[in-house]
Design an enzyme around this catalytic site. Sequence first.
Site, mmCIF file in Angstrom:
data_model
loop_
_atom_site.group_PDB
_atom_site.id
_atom_site.type_symbol
_atom_site.label_atom_id
_atom_site.label_comp_id
_atom_site.label_asym_id
_atom_site.label_seq_id
_atom_site.Cartn_x
_atom_site.Cartn_y
_atom_site.Cartn_z
ATOM 1 N N SER A 288 0.869 -1.187 0.000
ATOM 2 C CA SER A 288 0.000 0.000 0.000
ATOM 3 C C SER A 288 0.897 1.225 0.000
ATOM 4 O O SER A 288 2.088 1.128 0.304
ATOM 5 C CB SER A 288 -0.865 0.021 1.264
ATOM 6 O OG SER A 288 -0.073 0.343 2.395
ATOM 7 N N ASP A 289 0.361 2.387 -0.308
ATOM 8 C CA ASP A 289 1.119 3.601 -0.037
ATOM 9 C C ASP A 289 0.943 3.900 1.454
ATOM 10 O O ASP A 289 0.104 3.287 2.133
ATOM 11 C CB ASP A 289 0.658 4.755 -0.929
ATOM 12 C CG ASP A 289 1.761 5.813 -1.062
ATOM 13 O OD1 ASP A 289 2.655 5.840 -0.199
ATOM 14 O OD2 ASP A 289 1.727 6.600 -2.015
ATOM 15 N N ALA A 290 1.747 4.833 1.967
ATOM 16 C CA ALA A 290 1.770 5.070 3.404
ATOM 17 C C ALA A 290 0.385 5.404 3.945
ATOM 18 O O ALA A 290 -0.228 6.380 3.503
ATOM 19 C CB ALA A 290 2.733 6.216 3.701
#
Length: 732
Positions: A288-290
């Site tokens: 995932s992105d942050a």
Amino acid sequence: MKLSSEQNKFVDDLLSKMTLEEKVGQLNQESPSIVGGFDVPFEELIEMLTDGRISQEEFGKIMATATRDYHEDDIRAGKVSSFLDSDPRKINELQKIAVEETRLGIPLIIGFDVIHGLRSVYPIAIAEAGSFDDKLMEKTARMAAKESRAHGICWNFAPMIDVARDSRWGRVSEGPGEDPFLGSRFARAKIKGLQNGCDEGEDYVAACTKHYVAYSACEAGRDYNTTSMSISQLYNVYLPPFKAAMEEGACSAMASFNDLNGVPCTVNSYTLRDILKGEYGLEGFVVSDANGIKECVTHGMAEDDIDAGVKAMNAGLDMDMGTHIYYDHMVQAVKDGKVSMDTLDEAVRRILGVKVWLGLFDNPYVDEAVIAAYEKEVPKEHMELCLRAAEESIVLLKNEGDILPLKRDTKFSLVGELADRADEVVGAWSLGWKKEECVSVKEGLKAAGAAFDYYPVCGPESKINEEELKAAISSDNDLVIAVVGEYKSMSGEASSRADITLPGQQRRMLKELKEAGKTVIAVLMNGRPLALGWEKEIIPAIIEGWHLGIQMGTAIAEVIFGEVNPSGKLSSTFSSVNGQEPLYYNHPNTGRPGSKSKFTSRYLDAPVEPCFPFGYGLSYTSFEYSDLKLTETSDEIVAEFTLKNTGNLEGTEVAQLYMQDVCGSLVRPVKELKNYARINLAAGEVKEVTLSLKKSDMGFYDNQGKYVFESGLFRIYVGGNSRDTLVEEIIV
Ligand code: BGC
């Protein structure tokens, strides 16, 4: 990335020994938490940095002494799979815990944002793509891989391959510009550079292509904003670089923050499972992105954290960056039957596979001697490559009356605060550089022996210093080199700008100098295409210098004095005024193409044409294209033409081939880049050039995501930019 049958067996054996908890641990990425060491809360510190109360440098100093929690106990308990860090000694310590103190000794995969170099920072991607030099792009990636691995980083969150058409979006700086074909060639080169060392016995890392997908299509160019588009547009514009990267064997992808047609990419099984893992065959994993999983609750796509985690996992999102949602809830979700053991096993197998491919089980540690060598100095060949990349990325936008290049003894005034900012040359998302290794424009000019007086006058955010402006105006120097543009913090993540003209009072500075009778040469230092209508009218010479990396100043000086003849081209269209955005060359035709007539697709108060078109860039010499001939073979259209260097200097031209599918079952773009080559010509030299276009590249994706080739009339264009071309027609 390909695993041997032995490696696959190793992964399967390991998986069969793992408990449910250990499997879930493999889905979790950690980063150091800042827990103290300064007087104000961390959030306030970030605010202070954002609103300018403290400088980047002061922030860096505070951060260097901050106390961090490295979550050693969680690593020891087998709850951490990946760590986001770049401190090699700390990485060794953490790795030792994972390898020696956990039951199964599974090493950590250390990820970091090495977007355009770690210590040896080379040009931002939008600039480097403008070199149209695939070999160079591969070499800089190879250099970044080497430096990363030497620091214990084995997973680079790069390449960023978002095709970006709206220059208000701050992250245009991180990617290869507006074109899916150039973006795909860039993607291939970067994957080769980062990963192919594996086959060649050299240092290599796992690439993480990002941001998957269509993140750059955010409405109004505002970062994180919603995106919506047809399936055809998704496939034709935003997916091609990812497809290319997967064909090169990219190890991983990062799901983007945006929702696409109503479904956040973090939980989008159509884009993750069907396209990326299914159609494109990603062998590695998706991260995932942050904070991306948690944000699905804010999006309104999940009721709570558990729901978000279950949806993400079932959609094919393998690793959680930053939220702990998998770590906190996945064991229960599997026990409750909300996520199947097969789904979990698939994710873990993918992550372990990349760790095996990286050789981490055999060699998890960083060599302290290598770190020590880097600490002393950057290898000379890395400095040289940064310089070459900077030279090739510079774009000469205007050179009225051949003012440039300057004779070395020309006396001039240098103005603009940016000229003296060595810390700004590196651009957005650069995290491992040392200021003393960065060459500002002022330092570069000085080292080249230039004779100048320096007046900072103003920067992107500061007010004009009237005394300095007066001094520059009253100086005897008739010639002024003005370094103007954007700070690096004005592009990159969360840095969209609604007004993309030169920020602050820099325009006024240029205007006053011009009105005082000075001849002004503008050197731009920026992270996005700026709206340059006014500058193009007023300023006789403009050099687009972007953020060129640690050797920026040296490269700019070489171009100013003609030691290097500029050859870079624009990887993105430049608008004249803000309101033209998003502006890109490969737009579909309308029924009423913009013209001087009233009822056409145009503005009452602005041109429809770009200020500088995609692919544009001048040289100190000139090139002439002629005699375009097309021939058809069984699988290609071959374009042959004559290219002549009509000037008095040796130079390199980026010859570009575009195509137009004149009539299709969907409206097709007015032009599409399909090939290019860098061609070096001596003064007066003539070359017969051949650029071919594969028939397999002449089709397009329909609204079912199916690739179709439709025979009929095609126009083939060749030229030195997307506007000024020769054209021939062919029926295929
Ligand atoms: C960015 C990513 C980056 C990640 C990790 C996010 O905020 O969108 O591009 O890789 O942080 O640093």
